[in-house]
Design a protein around this motif. Structure first.
Motif, PDB file in Angstrom:
ATOM      1  N   LEU A 160       0.836  -1.199   0.000  1.00  0.00           N
ATOM      2  CA  LEU A 160       0.000   0.000   0.000  1.00  0.00           C
ATOM      3  C   LEU A 160       0.871   1.249   0.000  1.00  0.00           C
ATOM      4  O   LEU A 160       1.770   1.387   0.832  1.00  0.00           O
ATOM      5  CB  LEU A 160      -0.919   0.003   1.228  1.00  0.00           C
ATOM      6  CG  LEU A 160      -1.865  -1.204   1.320  1.00  0.00           C
ATOM      7  CD1 LEU A 160      -1.264  -2.278   2.214  1.00  0.00           C
ATOM      8  CD2 LEU A 160      -3.217  -0.804   1.834  1.00  0.00           C
ATOM      9  N   ARG A 161       0.606   2.132  -0.933  1.00  0.00           N
ATOM     10  CA  ARG A 161       1.287   3.432  -0.988  1.00  0.00           C
ATOM     11  C   ARG A 161       0.334   4.463  -0.397  1.00  0.00           C
ATOM     12  O   ARG A 161      -0.756   4.696  -0.935  1.00  0.00           O
ATOM     13  CB  ARG A 161       1.636   3.799  -2.429  1.00  0.00           C
ATOM     14  CG  ARG A 161       2.322   5.166  -2.558  1.00  0.00           C
ATOM     15  CD  ARG A 161       2.565   5.559  -4.003  1.00  0.00           C
ATOM     16  NE  ARG A 161       3.547   4.728  -4.651  1.00  0.00           N
ATOM     17  CZ  ARG A 161       4.873   4.973  -4.636  1.00  0.00           C
ATOM     18  NH1 ARG A 161       5.338   6.029  -4.005  1.00  0.00           N
ATOM     19  NH2 ARG A 161       5.700   4.158  -5.271  1.00  0.00           N
ATOM     20  N   VAL A 162       0.742   5.079   0.694  1.00  0.00           N
ATOM     21  CA  VAL A 162      -0.095   6.047   1.406  1.00  0.00           C
ATOM     22  C   VAL A 162       0.414   7.451   1.094  1.00  0.00           C
ATOM     23  O   VAL A 162       1.567   7.783   1.393  1.00  0.00           O
ATOM     24  CB  VAL A 162      -0.079   5.770   2.926  1.00  0.00           C
ATOM     25  CG1 VAL A 162      -0.933   6.791   3.664  1.00  0.00           C
ATOM     26  CG2 VAL A 162      -0.563   4.341   3.210  1.00  0.00           C
ATOM     27  N   VAL A 163      -0.451   8.257   0.490  1.00  0.00           N
ATOM     28  CA  VAL A 163      -0.088   9.608   0.046  1.00  0.00           C
ATOM     29  C   VAL A 163      -1.027  10.598   0.723  1.00  0.00           C
ATOM     30  O   VAL A 163      -2.247  10.406   0.726  1.00  0.00           O
ATOM     31  CB  VAL A 163      -0.225   9.742  -1.488  1.00  0.00           C
ATOM     32  CG1 VAL A 163       0.210  11.122  -1.952  1.00  0.00           C
ATOM     33  CG2 VAL A 163       0.564   8.645  -2.199  1.00  0.00           C
ATOM     34  N   SER A 164      -0.483  11.651   1.296  1.00  0.00           N
ATOM     35  CA  SER A 164      -1.342  12.661   1.919  1.00  0.00           C
ATOM     36  C   SER A 164      -2.323  13.208   0.889  1.00  0.00           C
ATOM     37  O   SER A 164      -2.003  13.326  -0.302  1.00  0.00           O
ATOM     38  CB  SER A 164      -0.497  13.808   2.484  1.00  0.00           C
ATOM     39  OG  SER A 164       0.068  14.569   1.427  1.00  0.00           O
ATOM     40  N   ALA A 165      -3.526  13.521   1.336  1.00  0.00           N
ATOM     41  CA  ALA A 165      -4.544  14.034   0.420  1.00  0.00           C
ATOM     42  C   ALA A 165      -4.072  15.298  -0.280  1.00  0.00           C
ATOM     43  O   ALA A 165      -4.263  15.463  -1.490  1.00  0.00           O
ATOM     44  CB  ALA A 165      -5.848  14.291   1.175  1.00  0.00           C
ATOM     45  N   ASP A 166      -3.448  16.187   0.475  1.00  0.00           N
ATOM     46  CA  ASP A 166      -2.971  17.432  -0.121  1.00  0.00           C
ATOM     47  C   ASP A 166      -1.911  17.160  -1.177  1.00  0.00           C
ATOM     48  O   ASP A 166      -1.937  17.730  -2.268  1.00  0.00           O
ATOM     49  CB  ASP A 166      -2.435  18.365   0.969  1.00  0.00           C
ATOM     50  CG  ASP A 166      -2.318  19.798   0.474  1.00  0.00           C
ATOM     51  OD1 ASP A 166      -3.263  20.288  -0.168  1.00  0.00           O
ATOM     52  OD2 ASP A 166      -1.272  20.420   0.729  1.00  0.00           O
ATOM     53  N   GLY A 167      -0.971  16.251  -0.865  1.00  0.00           N
ATOM     54  CA  GLY A 167       0.054  15.877  -1.836  1.00  0.00           C
ATOM     55  C   GLY A 167      -0.547  15.228  -3.075  1.00  0.00           C
ATOM     56  O   GLY A 167      -0.105  15.478  -4.200  1.00  0.00           O
ATOM     57  N   PHE A 168      -1.550  14.404  -2.871  1.00  0.00           N
ATOM     58  CA  PHE A 168      -2.232  13.747  -3.989  1.00  0.00           C
ATOM     59  C   PHE A 168      -2.891  14.780  -4.899  1.00  0.00           C
ATOM     60  O   PHE A 168      -2.752  14.729  -6.123  1.00  0.00           O
ATOM     61  CB  PHE A 168      -3.264  12.771  -3.418  1.00  0.00           C
ATOM     62  CG  PHE A 168      -3.961  11.908  -4.426  1.00  0.00           C
ATOM     63  CD1 PHE A 168      -3.265  11.254  -5.429  1.00  0.00           C
ATOM     64  CD2 PHE A 168      -5.335  11.725  -4.356  1.00  0.00           C
ATOM     65  CE1 PHE A 168      -3.916  10.437  -6.357  1.00  0.00           C
ATOM     66  CE2 PHE A 168      -6.003  10.918  -5.268  1.00  0.00           C
ATOM     67  CZ  PHE A 168      -5.288  10.271  -6.269  1.00  0.00           C
ATOM     68  N   LEU A 169      -3.584  15.740  -4.312  1.00  0.00           N
ATOM     69  CA  LEU A 169      -4.239  16.781  -5.100  1.00  0.00           C
ATOM     70  C   LEU A 169      -3.225  17.609  -5.896  1.00  0.00           C
ATOM     71  O   LEU A 169      -3.507  18.037  -7.014  1.00  0.00           O
ATOM     72  CB  LEU A 169      -5.061  17.694  -4.188  1.00  0.00           C
ATOM     73  CG  LEU A 169      -6.328  17.080  -3.594  1.00  0.00           C
ATOM     74  CD1 LEU A 169      -6.915  17.996  -2.534  1.00  0.00           C
ATOM     75  CD2 LEU A 169      -7.362  16.784  -4.684  1.00  0.00           C
ATOM     76  N   LEU A 170      -2.053  17.829  -5.320  1.00  0.00           N
ATOM     77  CA  LEU A 170      -1.046  18.665  -5.974  1.00  0.00           C
ATOM     78  C   LEU A 170      -0.260  17.947  -7.058  1.00  0.00           C
ATOM     79  O   LEU A 170       0.224  18.582  -7.997  1.00  0.00           O
ATOM     80  CB  LEU A 170      -0.059  19.205  -4.927  1.00  0.00           C
ATOM     81  CG  LEU A 170      -0.588  20.293  -3.997  1.00  0.00           C
ATOM     82  CD1 LEU A 170       0.403  20.555  -2.865  1.00  0.00           C
ATOM     83  CD2 LEU A 170      -0.857  21.574  -4.778  1.00  0.00           C
TER      84      LEU A 170
END
Length: 195
Positions: free
Chosen positions: A119-129
């Protein structure tokens, strides 16, 4: 804890889980920005691109899992409780992480290594950017759609039109976020080692 619209009111396109989660993150940033720091996009895959998931909404017969190359869910981790938002699951929306883990993930212990999930966990803000998709992975060699695309324009950044592979990859040297084995993911976000 519901931080999104109801399941029926969410932006949803079948077979575009990464965009469905991006749209959930977009909604949370606009409507509940104070919670964005506790929200994560979670890409599930492995080196062989074969992951089993149970409790799939598409109505599989009996207790058979769906086998996918990847899947994306939203994780909300706050005050010692974690919730999964998965628009493709028949489980509750949202679903407590431990319930989701028990019924949808189950365990890697009894699976062949080729099916072990990462599982790759990415912060929501980082994902949006950072996330971008031109949806080319959903077209065949003739340019026909495998599944109809969402009605809104492709998601892109100022510098990129396609980087989905960097999110699906489970190589730590590629992409964004942090990569976990299934058991380590559960330990990290549910404080349990029972999966």
């Amino acid at each position: 804890m519901n931080i999104t619209p109801s399941r029926d009111d969410c932006v949803y396109t079948s077979c575009y889980c990464e965009e469905n989660v991006w749209k959930l993150c977009e909604f949370i940033k606009a409507e509940k920005p104070e919670m964005l720091g506790e929200v994560f996009a979670v890409f599930i895959s492995n080196d062989d691109r074969m992951i089993p998931l149970w409790k799939w909404k598409s109505g599989r017969e009996g207790d058979e899992p769906a086998i996918w190359d990847y899947h994306v869910i939203l994780l909300y981790a706050s005050r010692g409780q974690s919730w999964i938002y998965d628009l493709d699951s028949e489980l509750p929306f949202p679903c407590p992480l431990m319930l989701y883990a028990r019924l949808a993930f189950r365990s890697d212990r009894h699976l062949k290594p080729t099916f072990h999930r990462k599982l790759r966990v990415v912060s929501a803000d980082g994902f949006l950017l950072t996330f971008a998709s031109d949806r080319s992975h959903m077209k065949d060699n003739e340019g026909a759609w495998h599944s109809p695309p969402p009605p809104y324009p492709c998601i892109h950044t100022p510098n990129c039109s396609m980087n989905l592979e960097d999110f699906i990859s489970m190589e730590s040297s590629v992409g964004w976020g942090q990569i976990f084995s299934l058991s380590h993911f559960i330990q990290q976000y549910a404080h349990s080692n029972t999966i």
